[in-house]
Design a protein around this motif. Structure first.
Motif, PDB file in Angstrom:
ATOM      1  N   ILE A 104       0.658  -1.051  -0.056  1.00  0.00           N
ATOM      2  CA  ILE A 104      -0.130  -0.161  -0.010  1.00  0.00           C
ATOM      3  C   ILE A 104       0.958   1.046   0.091  1.00  0.00           C
ATOM      4  N   LEU A 108      -1.082   6.281   2.135  1.00  0.00           N
ATOM      5  CA  LEU A 108      -2.302   5.634   2.454  1.00  0.00           C
ATOM      6  C   LEU A 108      -2.472   4.589   3.590  1.00  0.00           C
ATOM      7  N   GLN A 109      -1.098   4.393   4.008  1.00  0.00           N
ATOM      8  CA  GLN A 109      -1.173   3.458   4.989  1.00  0.00           C
ATOM      9  C   GLN A 109      -1.528   3.710   6.415  1.00  0.00           C
ATOM     10  N   GLN A 173      -6.548  -1.666   7.471  1.00  0.00           N
ATOM     11  CA  GLN A 173      -5.620  -0.893   6.097  1.00  0.00           C
ATOM     12  C   GLN A 173      -6.810  -0.909   4.916  1.00  0.00           C
ATOM     13  N   LEU A 177      -8.589   2.372   3.130  1.00  0.00           N
ATOM     14  CA  LEU A 177      -8.485   2.371   1.731  1.00  0.00           C
ATOM     15  C   LEU A 177      -9.751   3.020   1.259  1.00  0.00           C
ATOM     16  N   GLY A 181     -10.680   6.951  -0.019  1.00  0.00           N
ATOM     17  CA  GLY A 181     -10.943   6.731  -1.126  1.00  0.00           C
ATOM     18  C   GLY A 181     -12.257   7.648  -1.811  1.00  0.00           C
ATOM     19  N   VAL A 188      -8.441   5.700  -5.290  1.00  0.00           N
ATOM     20  CA  VAL A 188      -7.673   4.314  -5.409  1.00  0.00           C
ATOM     21  C   VAL A 188      -8.289   3.602  -6.228  1.00  0.00           C
TER      22      VAL A 188
END
Length: 266
Positions: A104, A108-109, A173, A177, A181, A188
């Motif tokens: 990733i 965005l982590q 995680q 996302l 997103g 994403v």
């Protein structure tokens, strides 16, 4: 100043400043909208220091931005020498296009994913891992900058299914996302697992466009990364971006795929 004392000093100063104002962890937590357990975890080092936490402490305790400045110092010392120039470019970017076939993207982590991934780097001590997690989370503030940069991140479905940390880390995680997103400046997109081999799988890259109009790129390898700005290199990476973006599902279909993969991590 070295990395470890800088991080330790920050935590000590957070605790000392709170105590000097006559506040318990619970009282400070109420003022900055954090629980007392979260305040304790930050002060004892059980979790990284969230940038938003420091901003709220600076504001509530009227420190003149002291702790935010300390965070910038930590970021400087935590980052490898070769990465610091790219961080500056990242901050100045108005648009970022990021493809990574294996993990990733750092912007965005989640905290858990970043810690688990950095923890596999055998050369880093636990304290250095902690400092890099702090720095990585701090970098993510760029997505909320004014004006906000536009980020398009293309991932491989295999990345969503490759376990980093435990199952709870992966579930969190992927949920992150989905949440990020939905932001208007973040896309994403996912390349499905049944997609045939394509040229993007040679390795990750980031394309950045700065406010000045300059076009730059960042490439990673096993040892370090490098920034490139040669017209021929940028043109070649632009062509590769068109390939990977063309293989990726549209935004909404990508979100539906991520939702399906989230269920496998429950």
């Amino acid at each position: 100043m070295s990395r470890i004392p800088t991080l330790t000093f920050l935590r000590e100063q957070l605790r000392r400043t709170r105590q000097a104002r006559g506040l318990s962890q619970e009282q400070l937590g109420k003022l900055i909208n954090y629980s007392s357990s979260q305040v304790s975890a930050v002060e004892t080092g059980e979790r990284p220091v969230p940038p938003d936490y420091l901003a709220r402490v600076d504001r509530v305790l009227d420190t003149g931005g002291l702790f935010g400045t300390m965070l910038e110092l930590i970021r400087f010392h935590a980052a490898p020498d070769w990465f610091r120039p790219w961080e500056e470019n990242e901050r100045e970017a108005v648009a970022l296009r990021w493809y990574d076939p294996t993990v990733i993207p750092g912007l965005l982590q989640t905290e858990g994913y970043a810690r688990a991934m950095l923890g596999t780097v055998g050369e880093l001590t636990a304290e250095e891992v902690e400092a890099r997690v702090v720095a990585r989370l701090a970098r993510q503030a760029v997505l909320a900058a004014d004006p906000r940069p536009h980020l398009v991140a293309v991932l491989e479905e295999h990345t969503l299914r490759r376990q980093v940390g435990d199952r709870a880390v992966m579930r969190e995680q992927l949920q992150h996302l989905l949440a990020v997103g939905t932001e208007p400046n973040v896309q994403v997109r996912v390349v499905p697992a049944d997609t045939p081999w394509h040229i993007g799988l040679h390795g990750p890259f980031i394309l950045a466009r700065l406010a000045s109009g300059a076009e730059l790129a960042h490439l990673d390898n096993q040892l370090r990364g490098q920034t490139v700005d040669g017209p021929n290199d940028i043109a070649a990476l632009e062509r590769r971006w068109e390939t990977v973006a063309g293989e990726a599902l549209p935004r909404r279909q990508s979100a539906r795929l991520i939702e399906e993969v989230v269920k496998t991590w429950t």
